[in-house]
Design a protein around this motif. Structure first.
Motif, mmCIF file in Angstrom:
data_model
loop_
_atom_site.group_PDB
_atom_site.id
_atom_site.type_symbol
_atom_site.label_atom_id
_atom_site.label_comp_id
_atom_site.label_asym_id
_atom_site.label_seq_id
_atom_site.Cartn_x
_atom_site.Cartn_y
_atom_site.Cartn_z
ATOM 1 N N ASN A 144 -9.038 32.090 -7.354
ATOM 2 C CA ASN A 144 -8.631 31.558 -8.662
ATOM 3 C C ASN A 144 -9.573 30.427 -9.066
ATOM 4 O O ASN A 144 -10.549 30.149 -8.392
ATOM 5 N N HIS A 145 -9.238 29.786 -10.189
ATOM 6 C CA HIS A 145 -10.091 28.754 -10.751
ATOM 7 C C HIS A 145 -10.102 27.440 -9.973
ATOM 8 O O HIS A 145 -10.963 26.609 -10.164
ATOM 9 N N GLY A 146 -9.064 27.210 -9.164
ATOM 10 C CA GLY A 146 -8.918 25.878 -8.585
ATOM 11 C C GLY A 146 -8.551 24.883 -9.682
ATOM 12 O O GLY A 146 -9.039 23.756 -9.715
ATOM 13 N N LEU A 147 -7.686 25.343 -10.593
ATOM 14 C CA LEU A 147 -7.306 24.506 -11.741
ATOM 15 C C LEU A 147 -5.874 24.020 -11.558
ATOM 16 O O LEU A 147 -4.961 24.823 -11.344
ATOM 17 N N LEU A 148 -5.703 22.727 -11.619
ATOM 18 C CA LEU A 148 -4.355 22.148 -11.603
ATOM 19 C C LEU A 148 -3.959 21.993 -13.070
ATOM 20 O O LEU A 148 -4.409 21.083 -13.765
ATOM 21 N N HIS A 149 -3.129 22.948 -13.512
ATOM 22 C CA HIS A 149 -2.797 23.031 -14.939
ATOM 23 C C HIS A 149 -1.969 21.830 -15.408
ATOM 24 O O HIS A 149 -1.007 21.452 -14.759
ATOM 25 N N SER A 150 -2.332 21.319 -16.578
ATOM 26 C CA SER A 150 -1.460 20.332 -17.217
ATOM 27 C C SER A 150 -0.238 21.034 -17.804
ATOM 28 O O SER A 150 0.773 20.404 -18.084
ATOM 29 N N GLY A 151 -0.368 22.346 -18.004
ATOM 30 C CA GLY A 151 0.697 23.123 -18.647
ATOM 31 C C GLY A 151 0.336 23.549 -20.051
ATOM 32 O O GLY A 151 0.937 24.462 -20.613
ATOM 33 N N ALA A 152 -0.687 22.900 -20.616
ATOM 34 C CA ALA A 152 -1.016 23.152 -22.028
ATOM 35 C C ALA A 152 -1.400 24.612 -22.304
ATOM 36 O O ALA A 152 -1.214 25.108 -23.406
ATOM 37 N N SER A 163 1.646 16.735 -11.751
ATOM 38 C CA SER A 163 1.679 15.288 -11.516
ATOM 39 C C SER A 163 2.121 14.980 -10.085
ATOM 40 O O SER A 163 1.660 14.016 -9.483
ATOM 41 N N ILE A 164 2.974 15.824 -9.499
ATOM 42 C CA ILE A 164 3.366 15.621 -8.089
ATOM 43 C C ILE A 164 2.138 15.763 -7.178
ATOM 44 O O ILE A 164 1.887 14.927 -6.307
ATOM 45 N N LEU A 165 1.364 16.805 -7.395
ATOM 46 C CA LEU A 165 0.221 17.044 -6.504
ATOM 47 C C LEU A 165 -0.851 15.971 -6.652
ATOM 48 O O LEU A 165 -1.482 15.574 -5.673
ATOM 49 N N LYS A 166 -1.071 15.505 -7.870
ATOM 50 C CA LYS A 166 -2.049 14.423 -8.056
ATOM 51 C C LYS A 166 -1.643 13.206 -7.244
ATOM 52 O O LYS A 166 -2.476 12.497 -6.698
ATOM 53 N N ARG A 167 -0.342 12.976 -7.173
ATOM 54 C CA ARG A 167 0.154 11.801 -6.487
ATOM 55 C C ARG A 167 0.195 12.005 -4.971
ATOM 56 O O ARG A 167 -0.194 11.128 -4.215
ATOM 57 N N LEU A 168 0.630 13.192 -4.534
ATOM 58 C CA LEU A 168 0.932 13.370 -3.105
ATOM 59 C C LEU A 168 -0.174 14.066 -2.311
ATOM 60 O O LEU A 168 -0.173 14.022 -1.087
ATOM 61 N N ALA A 169 -1.109 14.736 -3.008
ATOM 62 C CA ALA A 169 -2.206 15.409 -2.289
ATOM 63 C C ALA A 169 -3.547 15.040 -2.922
ATOM 64 O O ALA A 169 -4.331 15.914 -3.289
ATOM 65 N N PRO A 170 -3.814 13.735 -3.069
ATOM 66 C CA PRO A 170 -5.012 13.340 -3.826
ATOM 67 C C PRO A 170 -6.315 13.839 -3.188
ATOM 68 O O PRO A 170 -7.303 14.023 -3.882
ATOM 69 N N GLN A 171 -6.314 14.063 -1.862
ATOM 70 C CA GLN A 171 -7.540 14.528 -1.207
ATOM 71 C C GLN A 171 -7.971 15.898 -1.713
ATOM 72 O O GLN A 171 -9.131 16.255 -1.623
ATOM 73 N N CYS A 172 -7.021 16.680 -2.233
ATOM 74 C CA CYS A 172 -7.331 18.036 -2.693
ATOM 75 C C CYS A 172 -7.662 18.086 -4.188
ATOM 76 O O CYS A 172 -8.025 19.126 -4.716
#
Lengths: 431, 519
Positions: free
Chosen positions: B46-54, B72-81
């Motif tokens: 896949n794209h490796g895209l963390l969708h904003s939802g837009a 927003s959860i992943l940005k906060r809890l898995a910032p290394q990725c």
């Protein structure tokens, strides 16, 4: 002759564009025929050459049979595939051409060996078997050892990556049981870090390095009747280095090709760089041809230089030996394949989707490799109407269509034979 | 061989590895089995895209909201990725003006942040955009490394006691009294059968969920949609760039470290195994994408790949626990199996939520009341995943400054020590290290030579270390080269054709890997 000042404007009978195997072979044949010749091209790709003189190792037919007798194989090919560039030549012509190149290599101190009517088989660094027609004499004992399955020691060198004696022994030992592996360190070059074949080879040109290497190998010899080493036995006089190692160790020694860039390519490149000018060829290696113009008087006018035009050449005849994509004789974009210098018509698949197969190693090979220039009986590129694009323009080598030199293991043979054919045709015109 | 576990998870993608972590954090013993390698399916394709939802505001507002929350959860809890690049939606002349006009309202209805950007300003922010853009909005998209994500999830799960079996393919289920008692698997590397006794079975096989369910006698109506993507040699742009139109092909360009990923397509295929990127898809995608980013036409691409979207046809999808149309959670009690669950569909962005809902169901079945912890606790960065990051191994190598640590891959500077470490960790988990596994866990083979040279150096090294025996190296090389070729073949034009010619001259011309001949 080597010191002659190169003029900015040169006139010649024949201009060879390209300095790969086809261009070099053409220059040798032209010189032997006393044709006043200028040659320009990049010899850099020669560094990737295997140094093996393949002629015809695997059949052109889709069944891809292994070829024992290349001459018999070529006779079959001529019958079945009249469009193949080999089919424009007689068996005698191909043989004369191969012998001509072999003779040149012998004259410059790098003798080759092979069977007259049989392909030789040798082991590769990944433990496969490769067929070829003539090998540098430093590889010959390996051909014989494989044939007889003699007890043999393969030695690798700490730091020389991609060359593992254990790999070869593990891969081959089910059919060649008396193989053994050993690793040595280079005592004269005990720096840590990677070792490069060319550096080792230049080191081994000194007697003391050979002595130390022999001392490192001797304890591992065991029952071995013959010894395989990575191809590192000198650059200028490999056979001399090889013979000296044999004398020091008391058994036949052979080289096994390493992954490119390997010394085989360096040896060829140096031989060409030094010896072609001595044959009377005016060479402009590391130069490319920037423009080619076919003038009203039928002569060609070319601009030649390193990065920008430096020299102009006016030539009666031009021979294109510019190679395929790697040699930059052919170029491609998403829409198709073109000939780089003169935009000559290129025979090619209808669409890019047909260029390559889904499996890289598919034995049938990729259609793009059959693309290239179509030529007439005299090796002149032809247009869609079947007529020569120019009466005095010739082409030779891998740029020609309807051949797959990689899959049929025929690279050198094809380059040399078609170069010979083109020079013979040029000779016939008397220009 | 016979093994035992409380929960058997079939499928080593984002959902399976996320579920392994979720269950392990709840103190449940689980085992993950995967027929290939981690992220071999759509999780890696896949794209490796963390969708904003837009992207989903019009077609699927429920998914849009899920993406917003999970992103927003992943940005906060898995910032290394995650690389928090931000994103732009841009429209070019000719794009549907109603869609453009409705965009900000629809975003706000889903609670998605969306800020209008003057097209001139957008060109300054992203100079590779077409000067013909007529509208631009900034959103909170980001780039995520799916492989690091799955490895980190699995690493924590294993630390907590979970186990993993890669290259193990399900070949059958043993049922008794409305339950699956054991699952039979084939160890594809050793050609041996393994039986695993288990209380609960979760089918998290993505596009292969239908095939696996069928072996248990359960019918799932699936359709398969292939999406193809290409990776550019250089990074194009700083942000995720989306085409501002109803979701279509060739819409999204995602930066990923030193490269960018452009895609995708949507092409129906008959079976999940029949996916591969094609020349025609790539030509169509580039021709379309040029309107938004003109330089896509003359960019050099290094690799193409494809993933299969698992789409579940409605009809068998009336399970009320299926949270939204985005993913399908199926309890197969209705099909007569009390301990069999399928989770498929969905998106990479919502993988955590999918794992949470699945684990909730598993817990209910087992009478366990432990709550999910993944929405609040950090995903620890694992050692195993670090080498997938572009530029990491060169830095490491220069810093170490040890000349005896020879480079095996010169393009991406992967050294012998890194190779050995990855190999050891694979061995510890019972796997056999191979060239493809190395390619997954490091940057090996991803540089300009595309594996031509490093494959030979690695194979030789593996023999020297006793990792390969007999003729295994030849098969290993062939598999690696053919697999790499899938991604290279449709991108062969221009200078890539010369590179392929060199590769063929080496591997076929000199090394004869195209011919079978014994000594």
């Amino acid at each position: 002759m080597g010191l002659q000042v190169k003029k900015n404007n040169i006139s010649c009978d024949l201009m060879i564009i390209g300095a790969g195997m086809a261009g070099v072979a053409a220059a040798i044949f032209a010189a032997r025929n006393g044709i006043d010749t200028v040659q320009a091209g990049l010899t850099g790709e020669t560094l990737y050459a295997s140094g093996l003189f393949d002629l015809y190792g695997v059949s052109h037919s889709p069944t891809r049979e292994l070829i024992d007798d290349p001459w018999q194989g070529l006779r079959q090919l001529k019958k079945k595939n009249p469009e193949h560039p080999f089919s424009l030549l007689s068996i005698d012509q191909i043989r004369t051409a191969m012998d001509g190149l072999t003779k040149f290599m012998e004259d410059v101190g790098q003798p080759y060996k092979g069977y007259p009517d049989k392909n030789a088989r040798l082991i590769t660094s990944v433990g496969t078997i490769k067929r070829t027609y003539r090998v540098p004499e430093t590889l010959w004992e390996g051909v014989k050892a494989l044939e007889k399955k003699e007890p043999c020691l393969i030695v690798d060198i700490q730091g020389l990556r991609g060359f593992s004696a254990i790999q070869m022994v593990e891969s081959l030992s089910h059919s060649w049981p008396c193989l053994a592996a050993a690793t040595i360190n280079l005592s004269w070059d005990n720096r840590l870090g990677p070792k490069y074949a060319e550096h080792i080879a230049r080191g081994l040109e000194s007697e003391s390095a050979r002595m130390e290497m022999a001392d490192a190998i001797r304890p591992h010899l065991g029952d071995a009747k013959t010894l395989g080493l990575p191809a590192v036995l000198g650059i200028q006089d490999p056979l001399g280095v090889c013979r000296d190692m044999e004398k020091k160790l008391g058994l036949p020694v052979f080289e096994i090709p390493t992954m490119p860039p390997a010394v085989a390519g360096v040896r060829l490149k140096e031989a060409f760089d030094i010896h072609l000018p001595r044959l009377g060829i005016q060479t402009f290696f590391h130069h490319t041809v920037h423009t080619v113009r076919h003038q009203k008087d039928e002569r060609f006018f070319l601009e030649v230089g390193r990065t920008a035009p430096e020299i102009t050449v006016s030539a009666d005849v031009v021979l294109l030996a510019t190679g395929r994509f790697l040699g930059k004789g052919l170029i491609s974009d998403r829409k198709g394949i073109r000939e780089a210098l003169l935009d000559l018509p290129v025979s090619q698949p209808d669409h890019r989707r047909y260029w390559h197969r889904e499996s890289f190693l598919d034995p049938k090979g990729h259609a793009i490799n059959l693309a290239g220039l179509e030529v007439d009986d005299s090796f002149r590129p032809i247009t869609a109407r079947g007529l020569p694009a120019c009466p005095n323009l010739y082409a030779a080598g891998s740029i020609l269509a309807y051949q797959d030199w990689i899959r049929t293991k025929s690279g050198t043979g094809l380059a040399v034979a078609t170069a010979y054919g083109a020079i013979e045709a040029i000779k016939r015109t008397g220009k | 061989m016979t093994l035992k576990t409380q929960v058997l998870i079939i499928g080593g993608g984002a959902t399976g590895t996320g579920l392994a972590r979720d269950l392990s954090l709840r103190g449940i013993n689980c085992m993950l089995v995967e027929k290939q390698d981690i992220n071999a399916g759509a999780s890696g394709g896949n794209h490796g895209l963390l969708h904003s939802g837009a992207r989903y505001i019009a077609s699927d507002p429920a998914s849009a909201k899920e993406c917003r929350e999970e992103g927003s959860i992943l940005k906060r809890l898995a910032p290394q990725c995650v690389e928090d690049t931000g994103g732009l939606f841009v429209a070019v002349k000719g794009d549907n003006e109603n869609y453009i006009a409705d965009f900000p309202d629809r975003c706000s209805r889903c609670g998605i942040s969306c800020v209008a950007v003057d097209p001139k300003e957008a060109l300054v922010l992203e100079p590779s955009l077409s000067p013909d853009i007529i509208a631009a909005y900034a959103v909170e998209d980001a780039s995520i490394d799916p492989f690091m994500l799955s490895l980190d999830n699995l690493a924590q799960a294993c630390e907590l006691g979970a186990s993993q079996l890669l290259h193990h393919q399900v070949v059958g289920f043993e049922k008794r009294g409305g339950k699956i008692e054991a699952v039979r698997l084939m160890d594809r590397r050793r050609d041996e059968e393994v039986r695993i006794f288990t209380d609960q079975v979760v089918n998290a096989c993505g596009a292969w969920a239908g095939e696996v369910a069928a072996m248990a006698g359960v019918r799932i109506n699936m359709v398969y949609s292939q999406g193809t993507l290409v990776i550019s040699r250089m990074r194009i742009g700083e942000r995720v760039i989306n085409r501002l139109r109803k979701a279509a092909d060739a819409d999204i360009l995602v930066p990923a470290g030193t490269v960018s990923i452009f895609g995708t397509t949507s092409r129906r295929i008959d079976a999940p195994d029949n996916y591969r990127p094609t020349t025609d898809e790539i030509d169509a995608m580039i021709d379309d994408g040029m309107a938004m980013i003109p330089k896509l036409a003359d960019t050099r691409y290094i690799r193409a790949y494809a993933g299969v979207r698992p789409l579940v046809k409605s009809g068998n999808d009336d399970d009320d626990r299926a949270v939204s149309r985005g993913f399908s959670l199926m309890d197969h009690q209705a099909d007569g199996l009390d301990n069999f669950i399928t989770i498929t569909g969905g998106k990479l962005t919502t993988y955590r939520l999918m794992a949470e809902k699945t684990a909730d169901l598993v817990c209910r079945r087992m009478g366990i009341t432990q709550a999910c912890r993944t929405a609040h606790e950090h995903l620890p960065a694992s050692h195993a995943a670090q080498y997938t990051e572009p530029g990491f191994t060169p830095k490491l190598w220069f810093k170490k400054n040890d000349p005896s640590d020879l480079l095996l891959c010169e393009c991406e500077m992967v050294s012998t020590a890194v190779f050995n470490e990855i190999a050891e960790s694979l061995c510890e988990n019972g796997h056999r290290p191979g060239l493809l596994e190395m390619g997954q866990r490091s940057r090996v083979g991803k540089g300009p030579c595309q594996g031509s040279f490093c494959s030979l150096r690695m194979t030789a090294h593996m023999y020297n270390k006793g990792m390969l025996k007999n003729g295994e190296g030849i098969a290993e090389l062939k598999d690696f080269l053919n697999e790499r070729w899938r991604g290279i073949q449709p991108l062969l034009w221009g200078s890539a054709v010369s590179q392929a010619e060199l590769q063929e001259a080496l591997h076929c011309g000199l090394l004869n890997l195209d011919v079978e001949e014994s000594a």
